[in-house]
Design a protein around this motif. Structure first.
Motif, PDB file in Angstrom:
ATOM      1  N   ARG A  68       0.875  -1.178   0.000  1.00 42.40           N
ATOM      2  CA  ARG A  68       0.000   0.000   0.000  1.00 42.40           C
ATOM      3  C   ARG A  68       0.906   1.221   0.000  1.00 42.40           C
ATOM      4  NH1 ARG A  68       1.057  -0.778   5.264  1.00 42.40           N
ATOM      5  NH2 ARG A  68       0.651   0.856   6.761  1.00 42.40           N
ATOM      6  N   LYS A  69       0.350   2.366  -0.290  1.00 40.48           N
ATOM      7  CA  LYS A  69       1.150   3.590  -0.301  1.00 40.48           C
ATOM      8  C   LYS A  69       0.791   4.426   0.917  1.00 40.48           C
ATOM      9  CE  LYS A  69       1.938   3.724  -5.196  1.00 40.48           C
ATOM     10  NZ  LYS A  69       1.778   4.424  -6.439  1.00 40.48           N
ATOM     11  N   VAL A  70       1.810   5.060   1.499  1.00 43.59           N
ATOM     12  CA  VAL A  70       1.609   5.989   2.605  1.00 43.59           C
ATOM     13  C   VAL A  70       2.238   7.320   2.218  1.00 43.59           C
ATOM     14  CG1 VAL A  70       1.487   4.193   4.384  1.00 43.59           C
ATOM     15  CG2 VAL A  70       3.677   5.232   3.845  1.00 43.59           C
ATOM     16  N   ARG A  71       1.692   8.399   2.811  1.00 44.35           N
ATOM     17  CA  ARG A  71       2.137   9.742   2.453  1.00 44.35           C
ATOM     18  C   ARG A  71       2.425  10.528   3.722  1.00 44.35           C
ATOM     19  NH1 ARG A  71      -1.631  12.083  -1.608  1.00 44.35           N
ATOM     20  NH2 ARG A  71      -3.145  11.377  -0.129  1.00 44.35           N
ATOM     21  N   PHE A  72       3.478  11.344   3.681  1.00 42.50           N
ATOM     22  CA  PHE A  72       3.812  12.231   4.792  1.00 42.50           C
ATOM     23  C   PHE A  72       4.630  13.393   4.257  1.00 42.50           C
ATOM     24  CE2 PHE A  72       7.165   9.089   4.488  1.00 42.50           C
ATOM     25  CZ  PHE A  72       8.335   9.805   4.664  1.00 42.50           C
ATOM     26  N   SER A  73       4.826  14.403   5.084  1.00 39.15           N
ATOM     27  CA  SER A  73       5.692  15.535   4.734  1.00 39.15           C
ATOM     28  C   SER A  73       7.053  15.299   5.357  1.00 39.15           C
ATOM     29  CB  SER A  73       5.118  16.841   5.282  1.00 39.15           C
ATOM     30  OG  SER A  73       4.005  17.243   4.541  1.00 39.15           O
ATOM     31  N   GLY A  74       8.089  15.390   4.549  1.00 45.57           N
ATOM     32  CA  GLY A  74       9.424  15.153   5.076  1.00 45.57           C
ATOM     33  C   GLY A  74      10.488  15.672   4.142  1.00 45.57           C
ATOM     34  N   VAL A  75      11.715  15.589   4.626  1.00 46.27           N
ATOM     35  CA  VAL A  75      12.878  15.948   3.819  1.00 46.27           C
ATOM     36  C   VAL A  75      13.842  14.764   3.882  1.00 46.27           C
ATOM     37  CG1 VAL A  75      14.030  17.184   5.712  1.00 46.27           C
ATOM     38  CG2 VAL A  75      14.629  17.706   3.366  1.00 46.27           C
ATOM     39  N   LEU A  76      14.343  14.350   2.715  1.00 46.48           N
ATOM     40  CA  LEU A  76      15.254  13.217   2.636  1.00 46.48           C
ATOM     41  C   LEU A  76      16.610  13.623   3.206  1.00 46.48           C
ATOM     42  CD1 LEU A  76      15.770  10.303   1.604  1.00 46.48           C
ATOM     43  CD2 LEU A  76      16.482  11.342  -0.565  1.00 46.48           C
ATOM     44  N   LEU A  77      17.065  12.901   4.241  1.00 47.43           N
ATOM     45  CA  LEU A  77      18.369  13.170   4.845  1.00 47.43           C
ATOM     46  C   LEU A  77      19.469  12.329   4.220  1.00 47.43           C
ATOM     47  CD1 LEU A  77      17.465  13.391   8.640  1.00 47.43           C
ATOM     48  CD2 LEU A  77      17.806  15.269   7.014  1.00 47.43           C
ATOM     49  N   GLY A  78      19.125  11.131   3.776  1.00 42.27           N
ATOM     50  CA  GLY A  78      20.139  10.268   3.174  1.00 42.27           C
ATOM     51  C   GLY A  78      19.546   8.994   2.638  1.00 42.27           C
ATOM     52  N   GLU A  79      20.295   8.369   1.725  1.00 44.16           N
ATOM     53  CA  GLU A  79      19.875   7.129   1.082  1.00 44.16           C
ATOM     54  C   GLU A  79      21.088   6.219   0.968  1.00 44.16           C
ATOM     55  OE1 GLU A  79      18.230   5.921  -3.323  1.00 44.16           O
ATOM     56  OE2 GLU A  79      17.492   7.756  -2.407  1.00 44.16           O
ATOM     57  N   TRP A  80      20.867   4.920   1.157  1.00 45.20           N
ATOM     58  CA  TRP A  80      21.958   3.942   1.081  1.00 45.20           C
ATOM     59  C   TRP A  80      21.444   2.705   0.381  1.00 45.20           C
ATOM     60  CZ3 TRP A  80      26.954   4.502   2.075  1.00 45.20           C
ATOM     61  CH2 TRP A  80      27.746   3.360   2.161  1.00 45.20           C
ATOM     62  N   GLY A  81      22.197   2.175  -0.569  1.00 41.21           N
ATOM     63  CA  GLY A  81      21.796   0.970  -1.275  1.00 41.21           C
ATOM     64  C   GLY A  81      22.786  -0.153  -1.055  1.00 41.21           C
TER      65      GLY A  81
END
Length: 188
Positions: A62-75
């Motif tokens: 399912r999809k969820v929504r919120f207000s935020g700012v991306l601080l970091g991503e790691w793969g």
């Protein structure tokens, strides 16, 4: 009760009728709900936050929504799966961890156990341990399988709580980013 008059063009009457139907018959309720969402999102944007929509759960989820700012991503990619970690700061100052895991997969030739850890040249070109060159080139039968991937979302109060939940390299990036304000207003 205060009264407000809204003028609607003829082209938009169908839209207003559908909104009223979706709101259980109250056009006023539909308008108020839409205005609340609009004000909330615009105030968030003005404060430097984006609307974030992510998938949560197994498979399609399912999809969820919120207000935020991306601080970091790691793969992280292995021969069987890809994992992507994303950490956001929410408008309330909490930290949102979203982990997206691809399906696990295996490949091999009929009658084999599938692929184990990749070795040598086979690993470099994506062949499993039990695959031959003929199956890689499509000259013999191949088998493959996968399970559903999944995505999770977790909210924590402090950046310290993230440390045990994410890779160390990502944590060092997040700890530095968390010290910065989402938006810095310059008087220039």
């Amino acid at each position: 009760m205060p009264n407000k008059t809204i003028y609607v063009s003829g082209d938009d009457l169908e839209l207003f009728a559908r909104a009223q139907e979706l709101a259980g018959g109250s056009l006023s309720a539909a308008i108020v709900a839409a205005l609340r969402r609009y004000v909330d999102m615009e105030e968030g944007r003005a404060a430097g936050f984006d609307e974030v929509v992510v998938k949560v759960g197994p498979g399609v989820g399912r999809k969820v929504r919120f207000s935020g700012v991306l601080l970091g991503e790691w793969g992280n990619a292995s021969d069987q799966r890809v994992e992507v970690y994303r950490v956001y700061r929410s408008r309330t100052g909490k930290f949102v961890l979203h982990i997206d895991r691809s399906p696990e997969w295996t490949a091999g030739e009929p009658g084999t156990e599938g692929s184990g850890p990749a070795e040598g040249w086979r690993g470099l070109i994506g062949m499993g341990q039990n695959q031959s060159w003929s199956s890689f080139l499509g000259l013999s039968e191949q088998t493959w399988g996968f399970n559903q991937g999944e995505a999770t979302l977790e909210v924590v109060e402090t950046v310290t709580e993230l440390q045990a939940k994410i890779p160390a390299e990502l944590y060092s990036l997040i700890a530095r980013a968390a010290e910065q304000p989402p938006v810095e207003d310059l008087d220039i």
